[in-house]
Design a protein around this motif. Structure first.
Motif, mmCIF file in Angstrom:
data_model
loop_
_atom_site.group_PDB
_atom_site.id
_atom_site.type_symbol
_atom_site.label_atom_id
_atom_site.label_comp_id
_atom_site.label_asym_id
_atom_site.label_seq_id
_atom_site.Cartn_x
_atom_site.Cartn_y
_atom_site.Cartn_z
ATOM 1 N N CYS A 121 -22.658 6.690 5.261
ATOM 2 C CA CYS A 121 -22.137 7.415 6.430
ATOM 3 C C CYS A 121 -20.638 7.195 6.595
ATOM 4 O O CYS A 121 -19.923 8.079 7.083
ATOM 5 C CB CYS A 121 -22.881 6.981 7.688
ATOM 6 N N LEU A 122 -20.162 6.028 6.183
ATOM 7 C CA LEU A 122 -18.723 5.769 6.243
ATOM 8 C C LEU A 122 -17.979 6.747 5.343
ATOM 9 O O LEU A 122 -16.926 7.278 5.710
ATOM 10 C CB LEU A 122 -18.438 4.327 5.835
ATOM 11 N N ILE A 136 -17.784 3.196 11.973
ATOM 12 C CA ILE A 136 -17.662 4.661 12.006
ATOM 13 C C ILE A 136 -16.652 5.080 13.067
ATOM 14 O O ILE A 136 -15.799 5.951 12.829
ATOM 15 C CB ILE A 136 -19.036 5.319 12.286
ATOM 16 N N ALA A 137 -16.735 4.470 14.241
ATOM 17 C CA ALA A 137 -15.819 4.820 15.334
ATOM 18 C C ALA A 137 -14.367 4.555 14.941
ATOM 19 O O ALA A 137 -13.492 5.403 15.157
ATOM 20 C CB ALA A 137 -16.191 4.030 16.583
ATOM 21 N N VAL A 138 -14.107 3.401 14.335
ATOM 22 C CA VAL A 138 -12.743 3.058 13.945
ATOM 23 C C VAL A 138 -12.235 4.018 12.864
ATOM 24 O O VAL A 138 -11.062 4.424 12.875
ATOM 25 C CB VAL A 138 -12.685 1.596 13.439
ATOM 26 N N VAL A 163 -15.031 10.867 20.046
ATOM 27 C CA VAL A 163 -15.898 9.783 19.585
ATOM 28 C C VAL A 163 -16.563 9.112 20.784
ATOM 29 O O VAL A 163 -15.891 8.658 21.705
ATOM 30 C CB VAL A 163 -15.109 8.735 18.779
ATOM 31 N N VAL A 164 -17.893 9.061 20.750
ATOM 32 C CA VAL A 164 -18.669 8.389 21.796
ATOM 33 C C VAL A 164 -19.354 7.185 21.165
ATOM 34 O O VAL A 164 -20.122 7.326 20.213
ATOM 35 C CB VAL A 164 -19.712 9.337 22.419
ATOM 36 N N VAL A 223 -23.988 -2.437 13.166
ATOM 37 C CA VAL A 223 -24.366 -1.413 14.147
ATOM 38 C C VAL A 223 -24.872 -2.107 15.410
ATOM 39 O O VAL A 223 -25.296 -3.264 15.373
ATOM 40 C CB VAL A 223 -25.471 -0.467 13.612
ATOM 41 N N ASN A 224 -24.829 -1.376 16.520
ATOM 42 C CA ASN A 224 -25.371 -1.888 17.769
ATOM 43 C C ASN A 224 -26.850 -1.535 17.872
ATOM 44 O O ASN A 224 -27.264 -0.423 17.516
ATOM 45 C CB ASN A 224 -24.609 -1.309 18.959
#
Length: 254
Positions: free
Chosen positions: A105-106, A127-129, A139-140, A152-153
């Motif tokens: 996914c990255l 992913i967010a960064v 971005v959420v 991951v969270n």
């Protein structure tokens, strides 16, 4: 039929047909499904087969994707960019998209076009960064407890937040993919989060680099009936993807 006779019958059936369907066996033998499931559980504990929903399959190799994150970055280095590029091309302007964590996914978000205007919802800090430099992508971040193995969270807070969002697409990273064992991963809580993302998306796209095919991990994410697309490398053996086509799943060759 005595217990040892049933188990011998089940192992012989597994060798001949490659799978066991508990209901079919119970009907054939005139026994309850509970009896067959108990036999299968005992055979699985003995290491003679692998239990799956509704029956059993032969023991499968563990997925290399269960390794720590840093090690996984070194696996399928040529395949993952191609799979990520093909997956990213599915995103249309204005869509709300769930993007899983993981190395494949990255590569997906790294290759998104700069002019793409969309919303990416992710529980992955990586992913967010990576999306910081995409000014048109909102971005959420989904909070929760950081699962360091996959970066991951996870947890109840993550699942609760997912339930409040309806996404057009979910790009799912998996540890393992198999026609009978289904989509599986190595951590129970991570499986719960992936399942919630799948339930909250109109369309689920599984990203399957070569090392993940025909392997199994301990925790099932969701039935294959919830998967709309699988993205695999172009030179993947057709015999590996044919069962998914027969299930009506779209196969995208990267």
């Amino acid at each position: 039929m005595l217990t040892h006779q049933r188990k011998h019958y089940l192992l012989d059936l597994l060798q001949r047909e490659g799978q066991i369907v508990a209901k079919a066996v119970s009907d054939a033998l005139g026994l309850s499904e509970d009896t067959i499931r108990r036999d299968l559980r005992e055979l699985a504990k003995e290491g003679l087969l692998q239990r799956v929903h509704g029956g059993a399959i032969p023991n499968l190799p563990a997925s290399p994707a269960l390794a720590p994150y840093a090690s996984r970055e070194q696996i399928s280095q040529d395949a993952k960019p191609a799979i990520g590029r093909a997956a990213g091309a599915m995103i249309e302007a204005g869509q709300v998209v769930f993007v899983d964590g993981g190395t494949t996914c990255l590569h997906l978000v790294r290759q998104l076009p700069g002019e793409l205007r969309a919303t990416v919802v992710t529980h992955s800090p990586s992913i967010a960064v990576e999306l910081v430099h995409h000014p048109l992508i909102e971005v959420v971040m989904l909070g929760g407890r950081l699962f360091r193995h996959s970066l991951v969270n996870v947890g109840a807070a993550t699942v609760e937040a997912i339930a409040r969002i309806r996404a057009d697409l979910y790009f799912m990273g998996v540890s393992s993919l198999h026609p009978q064992a289904g989509i599986t991963t190595g951590d129970y809580e991570e499986a719960c989060v992936k399942r919630a993302l799948c339930d909250a998306a109109a369309r689920t796209v599984v990203l399957a680099s070569p090392e993940k095919l025909n392997t199994a991990s301990p925790f099932q994410i969701a039935p294959l009936s919830q998967v709309s697309d699988i993205v695999v490398l172009r030179d993947t053996d057709d015999a590996l993807v044919a069962p998914y086509r027969e299930m009506g799943i779209n196969i995208t060759l990267a």
